[in-house]
Design a protein around this motif. Structure first.
Motif, PDB file in Angstrom:
ATOM      1  N   VAL A  29       0.716  -1.187   0.059  1.00 39.11           N
ATOM      2  CA  VAL A  29       0.086  -0.115   0.027  1.00 39.11           C
ATOM      3  C   VAL A  29       0.796   1.253   0.068  1.00 39.11           C
ATOM      4  N   LEU A  30       0.726   2.097  -1.064  1.00 32.46           N
ATOM      5  CA  LEU A  30       1.739   3.242  -1.318  1.00 32.46           C
ATOM      6  C   LEU A  30       1.260   4.315  -0.476  1.00 32.46           C
ATOM      7  N   ILE A  31       2.211   5.365   0.012  1.00 33.55           N
ATOM      8  CA  ILE A  31       1.895   6.366   0.935  1.00 33.55           C
ATOM      9  C   ILE A  31       1.179   7.207  -0.045  1.00 33.55           C
ATOM     10  N   SER A  32       1.458   7.334  -1.080  1.00 36.95           N
ATOM     11  CA  SER A  32       0.669   8.199  -2.166  1.00 36.95           C
ATOM     12  C   SER A  32      -0.544   7.640  -2.433  1.00 36.95           C
ATOM     13  N   GLY A  33      -1.110   6.517  -2.125  1.00 31.68           N
ATOM     14  CA  GLY A  33      -2.368   5.689  -2.355  1.00 31.68           C
ATOM     15  C   GLY A  33      -2.026   4.995  -3.508  1.00 31.68           C
ATOM     16  N   GLY A  34      -3.217   4.038  -3.450  1.00 28.79           N
ATOM     17  CA  GLY A  34      -3.083   2.778  -4.347  1.00 28.79           C
ATOM     18  C   GLY A  34      -2.335   1.814  -3.796  1.00 28.79           C
ATOM     19  N   GLU A  35      -2.075   0.705  -4.711  1.00 26.88           N
ATOM     20  CA  GLU A  35      -1.397  -0.526  -4.132  1.00 26.88           C
ATOM     21  C   GLU A  35      -0.868  -1.187  -5.411  1.00 26.88           C
ATOM     22  N   LEU A  36       0.282  -2.011  -5.010  1.00 26.65           N
ATOM     23  CA  LEU A  36       0.973  -2.751  -5.687  1.00 26.65           C
ATOM     24  C   LEU A  36       1.050  -4.413  -5.281  1.00 26.65           C
ATOM     25  N   LEU A  37       1.216  -5.008  -6.290  1.00 27.49           N
ATOM     26  CA  LEU A  37       1.014  -6.531  -6.125  1.00 27.49           C
ATOM     27  C   LEU A  37       2.464  -7.089  -6.537  1.00 27.49           C
ATOM     28  N   PHE A  38       3.058  -7.931  -5.801  1.00 30.35           N
ATOM     29  CA  PHE A  38       4.333  -8.656  -6.467  1.00 30.35           C
ATOM     30  C   PHE A  38       4.286 -10.164  -5.961  1.00 30.35           C
ATOM     31  N   CYS A  39       5.053 -10.808  -6.753  1.00 28.67           N
ATOM     32  CA  CYS A  39       5.286 -12.136  -6.329  1.00 28.67           C
ATOM     33  C   CYS A  39       6.399 -11.849  -5.476  1.00 28.67           C
ATOM     34  N   ALA A  40       6.709 -13.404  -4.734  1.00 28.77           N
ATOM     35  CA  ALA A  40       7.864 -13.209  -3.876  1.00 28.77           C
ATOM     36  C   ALA A  40       9.082 -12.835  -4.349  1.00 28.77           C
ATOM     37  N   HIS A  41       9.524 -13.106  -5.718  1.00 30.77           N
ATOM     38  CA  HIS A  41      10.637 -12.976  -6.243  1.00 30.77           C
ATOM     39  C   HIS A  41      10.797 -11.505  -6.540  1.00 30.77           C
ATOM     40  N   HIS A  42       9.928 -10.749  -6.944  1.00 33.82           N
ATOM     41  CA  HIS A  42       9.920  -9.393  -7.378  1.00 33.82           C
ATOM     42  C   HIS A  42       9.662  -8.419  -5.979  1.00 33.82           C
ATOM     43  N   GLY A  43       9.041  -8.961  -5.110  1.00 33.38           N
ATOM     44  CA  GLY A  43       9.089  -8.511  -3.796  1.00 33.38           C
ATOM     45  C   GLY A  43      10.546  -8.349  -3.028  1.00 33.38           C
ATOM     46  N   ARG A  44      11.182  -9.254  -3.322  1.00 38.20           N
ATOM     47  CA  ARG A  44      12.524  -9.268  -2.540  1.00 38.20           C
ATOM     48  C   ARG A  44      13.335  -8.582  -3.504  1.00 38.20           C
ATOM     49  N   LYS A  45      13.344  -8.546  -4.677  1.00 35.56           N
ATOM     50  CA  LYS A  45      14.160  -7.895  -5.687  1.00 35.56           C
ATOM     51  C   LYS A  45      13.990  -6.328  -5.415  1.00 35.56           C
ATOM     52  N   PHE A  46      12.654  -5.824  -5.312  1.00 36.50           N
ATOM     53  CA  PHE A  46      12.542  -4.466  -5.084  1.00 36.50           C
ATOM     54  C   PHE A  46      12.420  -3.940  -3.676  1.00 36.50           C
ATOM     55  N   GLU A  47      12.450  -5.031  -2.793  1.00 32.84           N
ATOM     56  CA  GLU A  47      12.395  -4.623  -1.206  1.00 32.84           C
ATOM     57  C   GLU A  47      13.024  -3.185  -0.830  1.00 32.84           C
ATOM     58  N   PRO A  48      14.202  -2.859  -1.138  1.00 32.56           N
ATOM     59  CA  PRO A  48      14.739  -1.620  -0.626  1.00 32.56           C
ATOM     60  C   PRO A  48      13.761  -0.187  -1.246  1.00 32.56           C
ATOM     61  N   ALA A  55       3.395   2.655   2.733  1.00 33.82           N
ATOM     62  CA  ALA A  55       2.693   2.865   4.073  1.00 33.82           C
ATOM     63  C   ALA A  55       2.558   1.620   4.841  1.00 33.82           C
ATOM     64  N   GLU A  56       2.293   0.561   3.909  1.00 41.18           N
ATOM     65  CA  GLU A  56       2.187  -0.754   4.752  1.00 41.18           C
ATOM     66  C   GLU A  56       2.599  -1.718   3.515  1.00 41.18           C
ATOM     67  N   ILE A  57       3.036  -3.001   4.014  1.00 38.47           N
ATOM     68  CA  ILE A  57       3.335  -4.083   3.374  1.00 38.47           C
ATOM     69  C   ILE A  57       2.697  -5.226   3.825  1.00 38.47           C
ATOM     70  N   GLN A  58       2.034  -5.795   2.968  1.00 34.85           N
ATOM     71  CA  GLN A  58       1.305  -7.257   3.488  1.00 34.85           C
ATOM     72  C   GLN A  58       2.145  -8.409   2.913  1.00 34.85           C
ATOM     73  N   ASP A  59       2.974  -8.984   3.649  1.00 34.94           N
ATOM     74  CA  ASP A  59       3.653 -10.270   3.304  1.00 34.94           C
ATOM     75  C   ASP A  59       3.166 -11.576   3.693  1.00 34.94           C
ATOM     76  N   GLU A  60       2.758 -12.276   2.513  1.00 33.21           N
ATOM     77  CA  GLU A  60       2.158 -13.753   2.871  1.00 33.21           C
ATOM     78  C   GLU A  60       3.057 -14.613   2.091  1.00 33.21           C
ATOM     79  N   THR A  61       4.533 -14.441   1.908  1.00 28.95           N
ATOM     80  CA  THR A  61       5.419 -15.302   1.442  1.00 28.95           C
ATOM     81  C   THR A  61       5.614 -16.566   2.169  1.00 28.95           C
ATOM     82  N   ASP A  62       5.310 -16.309   3.511  1.00 28.14           N
ATOM     83  CA  ASP A  62       5.374 -17.688   4.471  1.00 28.14           C
ATOM     84  C   ASP A  62       4.521 -18.637   3.836  1.00 28.14           C
ATOM     85  N   ARG A  63       3.311 -18.368   3.140  1.00 28.41           N
ATOM     86  CA  ARG A  63       2.541 -19.478   2.295  1.00 28.41           C
ATOM     87  C   ARG A  63       3.219 -20.405   1.635  1.00 28.41           C
TER      88      ARG A  63
END
Length: 76
Positions: A29-48, A55-63
Protein backbone atom coordinates in the motif's frame (compact mmCIF):
# COMPACT_ATOMS: atom_id res chain seq x y z
CA UNK A 1 10.70 -7.76 4.18
CA UNK A 2 8.88 -6.00 6.99
CA UNK A 3 5.39 -7.30 7.45
CA UNK A 4 2.63 -5.02 8.62
CA UNK A 5 -0.56 -6.63 9.81
CA UNK A 6 -3.39 -4.97 7.98
CA UNK A 7 -7.13 -5.42 7.85
CA UNK A 8 -6.72 -6.08 4.11
CA UNK A 9 -8.14 -9.31 2.79
CA UNK A 10 -5.77 -12.23 2.20
CA UNK A 11 -4.21 -12.48 -1.24
CA UNK A 12 -5.70 -15.15 -3.48
CA UNK A 13 -4.60 -17.03 -6.60
CA UNK A 14 -6.45 -14.37 -8.62
CA UNK A 15 -4.06 -11.66 -7.32
CA UNK A 16 -1.21 -11.34 -9.81
CA UNK A 17 2.22 -9.70 -9.67
CA UNK A 18 2.19 -6.28 -11.33
CA UNK A 19 5.65 -6.98 -12.74
CA UNK A 20 5.42 -10.49 -14.23
CA UNK A 21 1.88 -11.84 -13.75
CA UNK A 22 2.83 -14.65 -11.33
CA UNK A 23 0.75 -15.21 -8.21
CA UNK A 24 1.14 -12.28 -5.82
CA UNK A 25 2.29 -12.88 -2.25
CA UNK A 26 2.97 -9.23 -1.33
CA UNK A 27 0.60 -6.26 -1.30
CA UNK A 28 2.27 -2.87 -1.00
CA UNK A 29 0.00 0.00 0.00
CA UNK A 30 1.65 3.20 -1.20
CA UNK A 31 2.00 6.37 0.85
CA UNK A 32 0.68 8.27 -2.15
CA UNK A 33 -2.37 6.01 -2.39
CA UNK A 34 -3.04 2.88 -4.40
CA UNK A 35 -1.36 -0.47 -4.10
CA UNK A 36 1.06 -2.73 -5.91
CA UNK A 37 1.10 -6.54 -5.93
CA UNK A 38 4.29 -8.59 -6.26
CA UNK A 39 5.32 -12.22 -6.43
CA UNK A 40 7.92 -13.28 -3.84
CA UNK A 41 10.78 -12.89 -6.35
CA UNK A 42 9.96 -9.33 -7.34
CA UNK A 43 9.06 -8.41 -3.76
CA UNK A 44 12.57 -9.38 -2.67
CA UNK A 45 14.15 -7.72 -5.71
CA UNK A 46 12.45 -4.37 -5.12
CA UNK A 47 12.37 -4.50 -1.31
CA UNK A 48 14.68 -1.51 -0.64
CA UNK A 49 12.74 0.76 -2.99
CA UNK A 50 9.35 -0.49 -1.76
CA UNK A 51 10.18 0.29 1.86
CA UNK A 52 10.78 3.92 0.89
CA UNK A 53 7.34 4.38 -0.70
CA UNK A 54 5.18 1.96 1.30
CA UNK A 55 2.65 2.92 3.94
CA UNK A 56 2.07 -0.80 4.60
CA UNK A 57 3.41 -4.10 3.29
CA UNK A 58 1.29 -7.23 3.53
CA UNK A 59 3.73 -10.14 3.17
CA UNK A 60 2.25 -13.62 2.69
CA UNK A 61 5.41 -15.30 1.38
CA UNK A 62 5.34 -17.64 4.39
CA UNK A 63 2.51 -19.45 2.58
CA UNK A 64 5.09 -20.64 0.02
CA UNK A 65 7.09 -22.57 2.59
CA UNK A 66 3.90 -23.97 4.12
CA UNK A 67 2.84 -25.34 0.71
CA UNK A 68 6.27 -26.88 0.13
CA UNK A 69 6.28 -28.52 3.57
CA UNK A 70 2.80 -29.93 3.00
CA UNK A 71 3.81 -31.34 -0.40
CA UNK A 72 6.89 -32.99 1.13
CA UNK A 73 4.76 -34.62 3.82
CA UNK A 74 2.32 -35.95 1.23
CA UNK A 75 5.19 -37.59 -0.70
CA UNK A 76 6.17 -39.70 2.32
Amino acid sequence: MTTVLTPASPLTAADRCDRCGAQAYLRVVLISGGELLFCAHHGRKFEPELKKIAAEIQDETDRLTAVQAQAAEEEH
